[in-house]
Scaffold this active site. Structure first.
Site, PDB file in Angstrom:
ATOM      1  N   SER A  14      20.098  51.124  80.658  1.00 48.78           N
ATOM      2  CA  SER A  14      21.090  50.333  79.927  1.00 48.78           C
ATOM      3  C   SER A  14      22.127  49.698  80.845  1.00 48.78           C
ATOM      4  O   SER A  14      22.688  50.355  81.735  1.00 48.78           O
ATOM      5  CB  SER A  14      21.813  51.208  78.903  1.00 48.78           C
ATOM      6  OG  SER A  14      22.838  50.440  78.305  1.00 48.78           O
ATOM      7  N   LYS A  65      18.419  52.390  65.885  1.00 49.57           N
ATOM      8  CA  LYS A  65      19.192  51.383  65.137  1.00 49.57           C
ATOM      9  C   LYS A  65      19.062  51.537  63.618  1.00 49.57           C
ATOM     10  O   LYS A  65      20.006  51.250  62.889  1.00 49.57           O
ATOM     11  CB  LYS A  65      18.784  49.971  65.562  1.00 49.57           C
ATOM     12  CG  LYS A  65      19.246  49.624  66.973  1.00 49.57           C
ATOM     13  CD  LYS A  65      18.903  48.190  67.326  1.00 49.57           C
ATOM     14  CE  LYS A  65      19.251  47.875  68.770  1.00 49.57           C
ATOM     15  NZ  LYS A  65      18.918  46.506  69.141  1.00 49.57           N
ATOM     16  N   GLU A  77      27.092  42.027  56.212  1.00 48.03           N
ATOM     17  CA  GLU A  77      25.906  41.432  55.577  1.00 48.03           C
ATOM     18  C   GLU A  77      24.776  41.278  56.594  1.00 48.03           C
ATOM     19  O   GLU A  77      23.607  41.541  56.312  1.00 48.03           O
ATOM     20  CB  GLU A  77      26.260  40.063  54.982  1.00 48.03           C
ATOM     21  CG  GLU A  77      25.127  39.489  54.156  1.00 48.03           C
ATOM     22  CD  GLU A  77      25.282  38.011  53.821  1.00 48.03           C
ATOM     23  OE1 GLU A  77      26.172  37.340  54.402  1.00 48.03           O
ATOM     24  OE2 GLU A  77      24.494  37.527  52.990  1.00 48.03           O
ATOM     25  N   ASP A 101      23.210  41.589  67.483  1.00 44.85           N
ATOM     26  CA  ASP A 101      22.098  41.043  68.279  1.00 44.85           C
ATOM     27  C   ASP A 101      21.834  39.563  67.973  1.00 44.85           C
ATOM     28  O   ASP A 101      21.627  38.752  68.876  1.00 44.85           O
ATOM     29  CB  ASP A 101      20.804  41.835  68.015  1.00 44.85           C
ATOM     30  CG  ASP A 101      20.791  43.171  68.740  1.00 44.85           C
ATOM     31  OD1 ASP A 101      21.505  43.325  69.740  1.00 44.85           O
ATOM     32  OD2 ASP A 101      20.055  44.071  68.275  1.00 44.85           O
ATOM     33  N   ALA A 126       8.097  40.474  63.929  1.00 45.89           N
ATOM     34  CA  ALA A 126       8.758  40.795  62.655  1.00 45.89           C
ATOM     35  C   ALA A 126       9.310  42.210  62.700  1.00 45.89           C
ATOM     36  O   ALA A 126       9.427  42.878  61.689  1.00 45.89           O
ATOM     37  CB  ALA A 126       7.763  40.635  61.506  1.00 45.89           C
ATOM     38  N   GLY A 127       9.666  42.665  63.906  1.00 47.72           N
ATOM     39  CA  GLY A 127      10.267  43.997  64.059  1.00 47.72           C
ATOM     40  C   GLY A 127      11.785  43.904  63.948  1.00 47.72           C
ATOM     41  O   GLY A 127      12.337  42.914  63.452  1.00 47.72           O
ATOM     42  N   MET A 211      13.195  37.550  74.360  1.00 46.43           N
ATOM     43  CA  MET A 211      14.295  38.516  74.266  1.00 46.43           C
ATOM     44  C   MET A 211      14.232  39.548  75.386  1.00 46.43           C
ATOM     45  O   MET A 211      15.221  40.201  75.698  1.00 46.43           O
ATOM     46  CB  MET A 211      14.266  39.211  72.913  1.00 46.43           C
ATOM     47  CG  MET A 211      14.652  38.297  71.785  1.00 46.43           C
ATOM     48  SD  MET A 211      14.973  39.267  70.320  1.00 46.43           S
ATOM     49  CE  MET A 211      15.135  37.955  69.123  1.00 46.43           C
ATOM     50  N   GLY A 235      16.168  37.116  77.925  1.00 47.83           N
ATOM     51  CA  GLY A 235      17.123  37.697  76.982  1.00 47.83           C
ATOM     52  C   GLY A 235      18.348  38.365  77.598  1.00 47.83           C
ATOM     53  O   GLY A 235      19.096  39.039  76.884  1.00 47.83           O
TER      54      GLY A 235
END
Ligand code: NDP
Length: 268
Positions: A14, A65, A77, A101, A126-127, A211, A235
């Site tokens: 990280s 997450k 939202e 993100d 689509a993750g 990304m 990314g």
């Protein structure tokens, strides 16, 4: 000193501590930000203990997450629609969840002068990462966003949640020769050296974003460059911009991001 952490598993890689410490120095904020490895079964109690120690907030990275979302008393939202949370703020014993993100991606695209208004966007994957960027991308007024995924049903499920006629779902093989202005790779294919199966015709004169980031161009970006993409962008800028958005949420001050991104690139 106000305490912040990023929690993940693995976490050694990280760069969030460097980014947030740079922001804090630059804006003269007194805070301490460190990375913490969390055993898979200990996530919830680690967060609660950290909050009760008087900490102010935390970033959450893979694979926590979704679990982090379940811990929140209130969600933005964009976090709700993303189904995932990467930023926690602790106030009065309550947990507020946000997902920065998508805003990070949009800001990085705008920094690169990529036009999003009226653009035709192809989003691969689509993750969690793809889900998180849809609402912020829609807010930029694109003409359409086509979501292509290896497992088509996941892309179809995803667009149902948004109920927006600018979104369509498809498989890679059904993409045909349709032209896009921007292709965003939100799959994790690059992490295993793979490239989503796209035809070369889709790439020519198109801006391509992955990304994933690293010392070298990702397999997708290297392939896109070799096939005539107009721009290839990784990314790392998204990472810095999502951190800046978290920092703004916590400290109510906007850090400058370009110098931090340059520093990370030099350290690569
Ligand atoms: P998920 O595990 O939630 O989703 C992975 C996605 O990649 C799925 O759509 C999956 O398809 C697809 N996929 C995996 N392998 C392949 C393959 N070989 N070919 C085609 N599609 C494939 O991961 P996330 O969404 O959380 O993360 C995706 C990427 O985004 C990661 O590499 C992550 O590091 C990066 N990321 C970067 C950020 C930044 O700040 N720069 C922030 C967040 C994420 P299927 O549904 O068919 O399995």
């Amino acid at each position: 000193m106000d305490q912040y952490r990023v929690f993940g598993n693995p976490i050694k890689q990280s760069r969030s501590p460097i980014i947030h410490q740079s922001f804090a120095q630059q804006t003269q904020q007194q805070l301490n930000y460190q990375s913490v490895y969390v055993a898979l079964e200990l996530f919830e109690q680690t967060i609660i203990t950290f909050m009760h120690s008087g900490a102010k907030g935390a970033n959450i990275t893979a694979p926590f997450k979704e679990q982090a979302m379940a811990l929140c008393d209130k969600l933005t939202e964009r976090a709700q629609l993303a189904g995932a949370v990467n930023t926690l703020t602790f106030t009065g014993g309550k947990i507020f969840g946000d997902n920065t993100d998508g805003e990070g991606l949009v800001q990085d695209l705008l920094n690169h002068k990529i036009l999003l208004k009226n653009s035709r966007i192809l989003l691969l994957g689509a993750g969690g990462a793809a889900k998180g960027v849809i609402l912020p991308l829609l807010a930029q007024g694109p003409q359409k966003i086509v979501i292509a995924n290896r497992t088509v049903s996941k892309a179809e499920e995803l667009i149902k949640k948004f109920n927006n006629n600018k979104l369509t779902a498809t498989g890679f093989d059904a993409l045909g020769a349709e032209k896009f202005d921007l292709i965003i790779n939100a799959t994790s294919a690059s992490l295993t050296g793979k490239i989503p199966p796209l035809s070369k015709e889709l790439i020519a004169n198109t801006d391509c974003y992955d990304m994933v980031y690293g010392k070298e161009l990702s397999p997708f970006l290297a392939w896109a460059k070799a096939n005539g993409a107009s721009n290839v962008i990784d990314g790392l800028g998204m990472l810095v911009e999502q951190a800046a958005e978290s920092f703004r949420t916590w400290r109510n001050v906007s850090p400058e991001t370009a110098s931090v991104l340059n520093r990370l690139r030099k350290e690569d």
